[in-house]
Design a protein around this motif. Structure first.
Motif, PDB file in Angstrom:
ATOM      1  N   THR A  41      15.098  -9.044   5.146  1.00  0.00           N
ATOM      2  CA  THR A  41      13.968 -10.192   4.104  1.00  0.00           C
ATOM      3  C   THR A  41      12.962  -9.890   4.426  1.00  0.00           C
ATOM      4  O   THR A  41      12.364 -10.046   5.567  1.00  0.00           O
ATOM      5  CB  THR A  41      14.883 -10.779   4.011  1.00  0.00           C
ATOM      6  N   GLU A  42      12.046  -8.753   3.304  1.00  0.00           N
ATOM      7  CA  GLU A  42      10.310  -9.612   3.680  1.00  0.00           C
ATOM      8  C   GLU A  42       9.583 -11.231   3.578  1.00  0.00           C
ATOM      9  O   GLU A  42      10.195 -11.667   2.830  1.00  0.00           O
ATOM     10  CB  GLU A  42       9.743  -9.028   2.602  1.00  0.00           C
ATOM     11  N   LYS A  43       8.873 -11.667   4.612  1.00  0.00           N
ATOM     12  CA  LYS A  43       8.177 -12.807   5.199  1.00  0.00           C
ATOM     13  C   LYS A  43       7.965 -12.786   5.308  1.00  0.00           C
ATOM     14  O   LYS A  43       6.782 -12.196   5.763  1.00  0.00           O
ATOM     15  CB  LYS A  43       9.233 -13.553   6.258  1.00  0.00           C
ATOM     16  N   GLN A  44       6.838 -14.041   4.446  1.00  0.00           N
ATOM     17  CA  GLN A  44       5.823 -14.160   5.453  1.00  0.00           C
ATOM     18  C   GLN A  44       5.383 -15.439   6.092  1.00  0.00           C
ATOM     19  O   GLN A  44       6.093 -16.319   6.299  1.00  0.00           O
ATOM     20  CB  GLN A  44       4.988 -15.415   3.989  1.00  0.00           C
ATOM     21  N   ILE A  45       4.244 -15.559   6.985  1.00  0.00           N
ATOM     22  CA  ILE A  45       4.492 -16.078   8.300  1.00  0.00           C
ATOM     23  C   ILE A  45       2.765 -17.276   7.953  1.00  0.00           C
ATOM     24  O   ILE A  45       1.523 -16.860   7.751  1.00  0.00           O
ATOM     25  CB  ILE A  45       3.303 -15.735   9.427  1.00  0.00           C
ATOM     26  N   THR A  46       3.827 -18.496   7.080  1.00  0.00           N
ATOM     27  CA  THR A  46       2.365 -19.656   6.726  1.00  0.00           C
ATOM     28  C   THR A  46       2.216 -20.286   7.701  1.00  0.00           C
ATOM     29  O   THR A  46       1.246 -21.525   7.228  1.00  0.00           O
ATOM     30  CB  THR A  46       2.855 -19.418   5.176  1.00  0.00           C
ATOM     31  N   LYS A  47       3.057 -20.855   8.568  1.00  0.00           N
ATOM     32  CA  LYS A  47       2.593 -22.134   9.082  1.00  0.00           C
ATOM     33  C   LYS A  47       2.095 -21.500  11.296  1.00  0.00           C
ATOM     34  O   LYS A  47       2.795 -21.335  11.511  1.00  0.00           O
ATOM     35  CB  LYS A  47       3.549 -22.872   9.104  1.00  0.00           C
TER      36      LYS A  47
END
Length: 642
Positions: free
Chosen positions: A407-413
């Protein structure tokens, strides 16, 4: 009304004696015959009447005289309203933390409290005195006078619950009166819960007149240039309307830079440029607030290159060679087949870069490496089995991988408060080009995430062990799976992970913080390191770890300053200690917190209250006075009544 010696009241039965004496006169009157008896008869009647009145007056005065004397010897009193606590033991808790340096209406809060204790405590009163750092049990004001006059401020913050635990352990058959003298800084409900219900606490809360205060919180290397360091001094302003503050930088005792700073915000940074060489000095400011946080001591060791090894495929290690440059690092890259295990113990940091299989022998070596102060960075491979990964990370606290997710995920935090990033960003970044990953392992950890995905799951976790640290990624970061290598985060993240606990940074330890400190030196088994300066010397708890020594300092030193670590007379390292800044904000005292407890204005009013509420009202003196009055009355009756 009650009597101290009620048995004496039985003597009241003796009052019947004067009554009998007056009622039954033993003397008889004789009749005499006179020629003219009319005049004599009238005189006789008049004399008999006045004599009878005089006798009854004398009887009454004597009865009252004896009654008041008997009652006076029985020592009558009125019981006090708080007599049940009259035998309580007195315990005085005196806060001598640095916030008590604040100035009240009559000077520094602590000094004024000490002066009142010396002046107002009766010499015959026994009590126990407890401060942040010292205990004086079952003493009196004469015995502790010298100690109070020489009482110093303690680097240990005021923790009422810890002191109450000492009181609880001090067994006694009596209830306790507990007098707590504190400004309330750092006091919370949790600490108040430890006060036993049977004991009576009295709070004396001295208040500061001036609550504005500026503190030097920290110092760190902001930039490392070819010939210079740019260091950043972090200031905090507590209060409002600050004037321009002078700030000076000293290397040893030599002034090397000075400027003024105006605090237009609660936090302020001041940068200085110094030569890139060893530094052993301090930075100081001048303000009208607390003095203890106006100086921060720090040391910078002579630059040494950090040893880093990356274990993985050469093509995947290329990005690390661009981060760990030859100017600051001794970086080497090995495949698993060419790795020399003997070199691992010499490293400061090891990177496991997407190994498809991690041998058990390597896991055992890495566990020992971390325990001895090494930094380990784990980047998982998508081809590595879950059991193999967990057999590695399970050695380092509660870390666990689950099955790979496509699953593609964004690193946002970003956790800006984490040690990896606490000095990287000047302010919280809002607009940021967030990296992403195509595949990742669900990673669970008992530690806060350093970097997180948009769904809150962990991308990067790091243990906060005081010696060696283990940083674990939840996904491969090769260019096939992620664009993290192109992210601005890549350089500070890997740089700080490799440099954790490395002495090339600024050395500014906190007194009372028991995190171990690693000193790079080789000692034989019988060698002992000593820490000292011109005023203080102590031997820390220490453990030899190959080419390093782990030292733990406890509550030492007692005074902040620059120190030197010696092996006998051989210089090993410069080291600096500072006080914790937890007492700097004088506005944190919560006055409503003590609304349910008894508060008194001063020591004098406290003793007056205890004396009034618990001292019985002795009235025997009044009965003595009345007895004297009736004695005088009897004498007057005998002399003047005919």
């Amino acid at each position: 009304m009650q009597f101290k010696h009620p048995e004496i009241l039985y003597f009241l039965f003796a009052l019947i004696v004067p009554i009998l004496v007056h009622l039954f006169q033993l003397r008889r009157f004789k009749k005499e015959d006179f020629t003219n008896v009319r005049l004599l008869k009238s005189l006789s009647i008049q004399t008999r009447k006045s004599s009878t009145i005089k006798k009854w007056l004398l009887l009454a005065s004597r009865l009252l005289l004896l009654t008041f004397i008997i009652i006076a010897f029985a020592q009558p009193f009125f019981e006090s309203k708080d007599s049940k606590n009259a035998n309580n033991e007195l315990y005085i808790i005196l806060d001598n933390s640095f916030s008590m340096q604040a100035k009240g209406n009559k000077g520094e809060l602590l000094k004024r409290a000490v002066q009142e204790l010396l002046e107002e405590t009766p010499e015959n009163v026994n009590f126990s005195l407890l401060t942040n750092s010292e205990n004086y049990w079952n003493t009196d004001i004469k015995s502790v006078r010298s100690s109070l006059q020489n009482l110093k401020y303690s680097a240990t913050p005021f923790q009422l619950d810890n002191i109450m635990a000492k009181l609880k352990a001090h067994k006694s058959a009596f209830k306790k009166d507990i007098v707590i003298i504190t400004d309330g800084i750092g006091l919370d409900k949790k600490q108040l819960k430890n006060i036993e219900a049977d004991n009576t606490p009295y709070f004396i809360i001295p208040k500061a007149v001036q609550k504005n205060n500026v503190s030097i919180d920290s110092v760190f290397i902001y930039k490392t240039l070819e010939q210079f360091y740019e260091i950043s001094i972090q200031l905090s302003g507590h209060g409002d309307k600050f004037e321009a503050i002078p700030i000076s930088l000293y290397n040893c005792t030599k002034l090397i830079a000075k400027t003024t700073v105006t605090l237009d915000s609660p936090k302020k940074s001041v940068n200085f440029t110094i030569p890139r060489q060893a530094f052993h000095g301090y930075v100081s400011i001048v303000d009208n607030g607390l003095p203890y946080d106006n100086t921060l001591y720090f040391s910078i060791s002579k630059a040494k290159k950090t040893n880093v090894i990356s274990i993985g495929e050469p093509t995947k290690n290329n990005f690390l060679s661009r981060i760990y440059t030859p100017e600051e690092f001794n970086f080497n890259s090995y495949t698993l087949s060419t790795l020399d295990y003997n070199k691992l113990e010499e490293q400061d940091a090891i990177v496991l870069n997407e190994l498809d299989e991690i041998p058990q022998s390597l896991i055992t070596t890495l566990k020992s490496f971390v325990e001895k102060g090494g930094n380990l960075i784990v980047i998982p491979s998508a081809l590595c089995s879950i059991s193999n990964l967990n057999s590695l990370v399970s050695n380092f606290s509660n870390l666990k991988f689950d099955a790979l997710e496509n699953t593609e995920k964004q690193i946002t935090k970003i956790n800006f408060n984490h040690p990896i990033y606490n000095s990287v960003f000047e302010k919280t970044v809002v607009n940021f080009q967030y990296p992403k990953t195509k595949k990742s392992f669900p990673l669970s950890s008992s530690y806060p995430a350093v970097l997180s995905y948009e769904d809150g799951s962990i991308f990067l976790s790091s243990t906060n062990n005081p010696i060696g640290t283990v940083a674990v990624f939840a996904a491969p970061i090769s260019i096939e799976n992620s664009n993290f290598q192109q992210s601005p985060l890549i350089v500070p993240t890997f740089y700080k992970m490799a440099m954790y606990n490395h002495s090339n940074g600024i050395n500014a330890l906190i007194i009372g913080n028991n995190n171990p400190h690693l000193t790079e030196t080789s000692l034989n088994k019988d060698a002992i390191l000593t820490v000292k300066n011109s005023e203080e010397q102590f031997i820390p708890i220490q453990q030899i770890l190959n080419s390093k020594v782990k030292m733990t300092f406890g509550d030492y030193p007692e005074q902040a300053g620059n120190f030197v670590v010696y092996n006998k007379k051989e210089w090993i390292e410069n080291i600096s200690f500072n006080y914790n800044r937890t007492e700097s904000d004088l506005a944190t005292a919560n006055e409503n917190l003590l609304s349910e407890y008894k508060t008194v204005e001063s020591i004098k009013s406290l003793y007056n209250t205890l004396q009034t509420d618990r001292a019985d009202n002795q009235i025997w003196k009044w009965f003595v006075i009345f007895a004297l009055l009736f004695l005088i009355t009897e004498m007057a009756i005998i002399r003047f009544v005919k």
